[in-house]
Scaffold this motif. Structure first.
Motif: not given
Length: 304
Positions: A227-233, A235-242
């Motif tokens: 989970r993340t509190r940062l905007p998905l755009e 691209r710093l969330d775990l899903a984008h990193q993976i």
């Protein structure tokens, strides 16, 4: 200090990524690693370990202590102490509202880090006395205070004065205790020399899995389940990193809390009383996942 990524070419080695997650998350990480070990998967033998916030503490702990003993210590009953606070005073609902407001007002990650550094540096714990107190608390959490020599360890933070992402390692000139204390400075700024630092979760996200780039195998343990509190755009969330790691050729496996783990966490991951049940839930999860992960984590010996 190392702020560059490994080359994604010629992938080699195994990386263990330990995300943040408060007191409960730290105990859960220890439990998962202990359960995996009991099932024949030695996650602590990774060539590279990336630690962020509570994961930074766990990284230092497993680097200096046998995981079975560390797990026993974590599940031991916590003695009742009159007046013991259930949470760190800097990580209250007010703190979350303050930091959410900073994130909402930021135009991009660099702007967010600068604003967050300014905001958190105003906390009373950001004083020299606060730094000394926090260093003592962190130092007591792991036994070996030297950087490991046979394993690469990366500890994340953010420079509170410039907003620049920071990655500490054995060549950074910063002691391991200070690196971990900086990475776990969730609600204030921690001073090292003439610089101040805030929680490594503000570098990217609670995991900072991007730092495992260049590794052939990456195992991510995320107490917050990505989970993340940062905007998905951003691209710093775990899903984008993976996604990025896999695009570069890395084989990535994730472990997120199951329902039993979430039940053990309760509604306050900073409550130290959650540690024994969180560690036990993590252990059971790691033990259950070990058979599936054994082939992934195994090292193929060269022929001849």
């Amino acid at each position: 200090m190392n702020t560059s990524l490994p080359s994604p070419t010629n992938l080699s080695g195994r990386a263990l990524v330990l995300g943040g997650g408060g007191s409960a998350g730290n105990a859960w990480l220890i439990g998962v690693i202990a359960g995996l070990s009991e099932g024949g998967v030695d996650a602590s033998a990774a060539d590279l370990v990336v630690g962020t916030s509570a994961g930074a503490t766990a990284a230092a702990q497993i680097a200096g202590e046998a995981i079975a003993r560390l797990f026993e210590q974590t599940v031991a009953p916590i003695p009742a102490v009159a007046g013991r606070p259930a949470t760190r005073p800097t990580l209250t609902r007010d703190h979350l509202e303050r930091t959410d407001a900073v994130i909402a007002a930021s135009s991009d990650p660099a702007d967010m880090r600068r604003r967050m550094g300014v905001e958190l540096a105003t906390d009373a714990m950001s004083s020299d006395a606060g730094t000394a107190r926090w260093r003592g608390i962190v130092a007591a959490r792991f036994s070996r205070h030297e950087w490991p020599e046979k394993q690469d360890l990366l500890i994340t933070a953010v420079d509170a004065d410039t907003g620049e992402p920071v990655v500490f390692d054995r060549d950074s000139g910063v002691r391991l205790v200070d690196a971990v204390a900086a990475s776990t400075a969730g609600g204030f700024a921690y001073r090292i020399g003439d610089r101040r630092y805030i929680d490594g979760g503000y570098r990217s996200n609670a995991e900072n899995a991007d730092l495992a780039a260049g590794c052939e195998k990456v195992l991510v343990l995320s107490p917050f389940g990505g989970r993340t509190r940062l905007p998905l755009e951003w691209r710093l969330d775990l899903a984008h990193q993976i996604d990025d790691l896999r695009a570069q050729g890395s084989v990535v496996e994730e472990i997120h809390p199951d329902q039993a783990s979430l039940d053990a966490f309760g509604d306050n991951v900073m409550n130290p009383m959650t540690r024994p049940p969180a560690a036990r839930a993590g252990y059971n999860l790691g033990l259950a996942l070990a058979p599936r992960l054994a082939g992934f984590w195994s090292v193929v010996e060269p022929v001849g």
